[in-house]
Design a protein around this motif. Structure first.
Motif, PDB file in Angstrom:
ATOM      1  N   GLY A 153       0.820  -1.203   0.000  1.00  9.02           N
ATOM      2  CA  GLY A 153       0.000   0.000   0.000  1.00  9.02           C
ATOM      3  C   GLY A 153       0.851   1.249   0.000  1.00  9.02           C
ATOM      4  O   GLY A 153       1.765   1.385   0.811  1.00  9.02           O
ATOM      5  N   ALA A 154       0.562   2.161  -0.934  1.00 12.34           N
ATOM      6  CA  ALA A 154       1.336   3.395  -1.063  1.00 12.34           C
ATOM      7  C   ALA A 154       0.465   4.615  -0.804  1.00 12.34           C
ATOM      8  O   ALA A 154       0.512   5.600  -1.534  1.00 12.34           O
ATOM      9  CB  ALA A 154       1.998   3.479  -2.439  1.00 12.34           C
ATOM     10  N   GLY A 155      -0.359   4.531   0.261  1.00 16.90           N
ATOM     11  CA  GLY A 155      -0.952   5.741   0.792  1.00 16.90           C
ATOM     12  C   GLY A 155       0.115   6.541   1.510  1.00 16.90           C
ATOM     13  O   GLY A 155       1.303   6.176   1.488  1.00 16.90           O
ATOM     14  N   PRO A 156      -0.252   7.625   2.172  1.00 16.78           N
ATOM     15  CA  PRO A 156       0.761   8.443   2.850  1.00 16.78           C
ATOM     16  C   PRO A 156       1.612   7.660   3.846  1.00 16.78           C
ATOM     17  O   PRO A 156       2.829   7.861   3.906  1.00 16.78           O
ATOM     18  CB  PRO A 156      -0.085   9.514   3.550  1.00 16.78           C
ATOM     19  N   ILE A 157       0.997   6.765   4.623  1.00 16.93           N
ATOM     20  CA  ILE A 157       1.779   5.997   5.599  1.00 16.93           C
ATOM     21  C   ILE A 157       2.692   5.005   4.889  1.00 16.93           C
ATOM     22  O   ILE A 157       3.875   4.867   5.229  1.00 16.93           O
ATOM     23  CB  ILE A 157       0.855   5.271   6.601  1.00 16.93           C
ATOM     24  N   GLY A 158       2.175   4.297   3.902  1.00 10.07           N
ATOM     25  CA  GLY A 158       3.007   3.357   3.155  1.00 10.07           C
ATOM     26  C   GLY A 158       4.171   4.049   2.473  1.00 10.07           C
ATOM     27  O   GLY A 158       5.303   3.527   2.454  1.00 10.07           O
ATOM     28  N   LEU A 159       3.927   5.227   1.909  1.00  9.77           N
ATOM     29  CA  LEU A 159       5.015   5.975   1.283  1.00  9.77           C
ATOM     30  C   LEU A 159       6.037   6.431   2.324  1.00  9.77           C
ATOM     31  O   LEU A 159       7.243   6.439   2.056  1.00  9.77           O
ATOM     32  CB  LEU A 159       4.445   7.174   0.524  1.00  9.77           C
ATOM     33  N   ALA A 160       5.576   6.789   3.515  1.00 12.44           N
ATOM     34  CA  ALA A 160       6.500   7.149   4.584  1.00 12.44           C
ATOM     35  C   ALA A 160       7.336   5.941   5.002  1.00 12.44           C
ATOM     36  O   ALA A 160       8.536   6.071   5.279  1.00 12.44           O
ATOM     37  CB  ALA A 160       5.739   7.706   5.778  1.00 12.44           C
ATOM     38  N   VAL A 161       6.721   4.755   5.047  1.00 18.70           N
ATOM     39  CA  VAL A 161       7.483   3.532   5.332  1.00 18.70           C
ATOM     40  C   VAL A 161       8.550   3.317   4.272  1.00 18.70           C
ATOM     41  O   VAL A 161       9.705   2.988   4.580  1.00 18.70           O
ATOM     42  CB  VAL A 161       6.552   2.310   5.402  1.00 18.70           C
ATOM     43  N   ALA A 162       8.171   3.494   3.009  1.00 20.91           N
ATOM     44  CA  ALA A 162       9.135   3.310   1.927  1.00 20.91           C
ATOM     45  C   ALA A 162      10.312   4.264   2.067  1.00 20.91           C
ATOM     46  O   ALA A 162      11.479   3.875   1.889  1.00 20.91           O
ATOM     47  CB  ALA A 162       8.445   3.501   0.576  1.00 20.91           C
ATOM     48  N   ALA A 163      10.030   5.526   2.409  1.00 19.53           N
ATOM     49  CA  ALA A 163      11.103   6.505   2.591  1.00 19.53           C
ATOM     50  C   ALA A 163      12.009   6.121   3.751  1.00 19.53           C
ATOM     51  O   ALA A 163      13.242   6.179   3.645  1.00 19.53           O
ATOM     52  CB  ALA A 163      10.502   7.892   2.811  1.00 19.53           C
ATOM     53  N   ALA A 164      11.404   5.717   4.876  1.00 19.36           N
ATOM     54  CA  ALA A 164      12.191   5.345   6.051  1.00 19.36           C
ATOM     55  C   ALA A 164      13.021   4.095   5.798  1.00 19.36           C
ATOM     56  O   ALA A 164      14.210   4.037   6.125  1.00 19.36           O
ATOM     57  CB  ALA A 164      11.266   5.138   7.244  1.00 19.36           C
ATOM     58  N   SER A 165      12.383   3.072   5.226  1.00 20.38           N
ATOM     59  CA  SER A 165      13.084   1.822   4.951  1.00 20.38           C
ATOM     60  C   SER A 165      14.262   2.045   4.009  1.00 20.38           C
ATOM     61  O   SER A 165      15.362   1.510   4.215  1.00 20.38           O
ATOM     62  CB  SER A 165      12.095   0.818   4.349  1.00 20.38           C
ATOM     63  N   SER A 166      14.046   2.849   2.980  1.00 22.14           N
ATOM     64  CA  SER A 166      15.122   3.134   2.031  1.00 22.14           C
ATOM     65  C   SER A 166      16.253   3.891   2.703  1.00 22.14           C
ATOM     66  O   SER A 166      17.433   3.614   2.467  1.00 22.14           O
ATOM     67  CB  SER A 166      14.567   3.929   0.847  1.00 22.14           C
ATOM     68  N   ALA A 167      15.890   4.857   3.572  1.00 20.65           N
ATOM     69  CA  ALA A 167      16.918   5.618   4.284  1.00 20.65           C
ATOM     70  C   ALA A 167      17.712   4.744   5.242  1.00 20.65           C
ATOM     71  O   ALA A 167      18.869   5.036   5.548  1.00 20.65           O
ATOM     72  CB  ALA A 167      16.281   6.787   5.028  1.00 20.65           C
ATOM     73  N   MET A 168      17.092   3.663   5.734  1.00 17.93           N
ATOM     74  CA  MET A 168      17.786   2.709   6.602  1.00 17.93           C
ATOM     75  C   MET A 168      18.679   1.755   5.819  1.00 17.93           C
ATOM     76  O   MET A 168      19.400   0.959   6.411  1.00 17.93           O
ATOM     77  CB  MET A 168      16.763   1.908   7.409  1.00 17.93           C
TER      78      MET A 168
END
Length: 325
Positions: A153-168
């Motif tokens: 899911g790429a709603g706002p929360i899912g997109l935030a997860v993607a950003a955080a996971s990638s930054a990690m």
């Protein structure tokens, strides 16, 4: 002052209300940017995960400026730029108690955190949804470059997860039917994006048959929640953060045991706000592309409608305020 108020189930209005007074341990905050979340729509329609009553002012994703402080408040001052937590003990700010979608609102100093220098009002109002994503990954444990993380899911929360996971440092795969939202995920750092019907085959090929080390379910759709069990690797981790209220779907529950899975569920982001703010300041992540529409307080009903009936390009609507005492 002007406020977005839910007067009754299904009835929102722009209300003229008195500026609230503060107690000794409270501060008065002038809202600057307030995000509209789908949970705000659920609240308006009479659904939420804890009890609440009307009238209520929504707004749990926000940034603001302190304009008054109570006599017992020693760690905040007028002019401080702040954000605040959503889950406050048994209460949820903006749900069971009135929130930030008003020109001025009251908060206890203990709920608040200063915004680091260089983080804009818009970014500040994205701290709450980002903290939910960050908390889910922290609870999942040990996310780093050794992991493949699948975000459902790429709603706002899912997109935030993607950003955080990638930054990690994790290899991050976003599973999402919308082409526009898959493109947004790529801009926020996702390594790969894929349509749901291709997700299992894609992950199997990407991981040499292992599956995703971590699956974060961010859609709140029961059928998608069930699919997480099939996409995750042996001894993998699943984090459920998409909110569902009362729906059902069949699931292969035996996979929990046969794959020796570790599963977490979370609401909000208790205990990680300071860490989240340090992460945002240190990583340099720019989440502002999540905000695709901006409205004034006089246009707040249109902001609700945008969140309730989004176009393919809509991700997040913000209500912007500029009131002074």
């Amino acid at each position: 002052m002007k406020a977005l108020q839910y007067a009754a189930q299904g009835r929102a209005e722009i209300a003229e209300l008195p500026v609230p007074s503060i107690a000794d341990d409270e501060v008065l905050v002038a809202a600057r940017s307030v995000g509209v979340c789908h949970s705000d729509i659920d609240l308006l329609e009479g659904r939420y995960i804890i009890p609440f009553s009307y009238p209520i002012i929504p707004g749990h994703e926000w940034s603001g400026e302190v304009v008054q402080v109570g006599s017992k408040v020693t760690d905040l001052g007028v002019g401080d730029r702040v954000v605040g937590e959503c889950v406050i003990g048994d209460d949820h700010f903006g749900f069971s108690i009135s929130g930030a979608a008003a020109e001025f609102f009251v908060a206890k100093a203990s709920w608040l955190h200063r915004l680091p220098e260089g983080i804009s009002w818009t970014m500040g109002a994205l701290v709450e949804p980002f903290s939910v994503a960050y908390y889910a990954l922290v609870r999942a444990g040990g996310v780093d470059a050794s992991n493949t993380v699948a975000v459902l899911g790429a709603g706002p929360i899912g997109l935030a997860v993607a950003a955080a996971s990638s930054a990690m440092g994790a290899q991050t795969v976003v599973v999402e039917p919308s082409a526009e939202r898959r493109a947004a995920a790529s801009k926020l750092g996702a390594s790969h994006t894929v349509e749901p019907q291709r997700a299992e085959e894609f992950l199997r090929e990407l991981t040499e048959g292992r599956g995703a080390d971590v699956v974060v379910e961010a859609s709140g759709r029961p059928a998608v929640m069930a699919s997480a069990l099939e996409l995750v690797a042996f001894q993998g981790r699943i984090a459920y953060i998409g909110i569902d209220v009362g729906q059902e779907a069949p699931a292969k529950l035996g996979l929990i045991q046969s794959k020796e899975l570790r599963i977490t569920g979370s609401i909000g982001s208790p205990g990680v706000w300071q860490e989240t703010l340090r992460f945002l300041a240190g990583s340099g992540l720019d989440l502002t592309p999540l905000v695709t529409e901006r409205f004034s307080v006089d246009e707040a009903l249109a902001a609700l409608d945008t969140a309730h009936h989004p176009t393919p390009a809509t991700i997040k609507a913000h209500i912007q305020f500029d009131a002074t005492l």
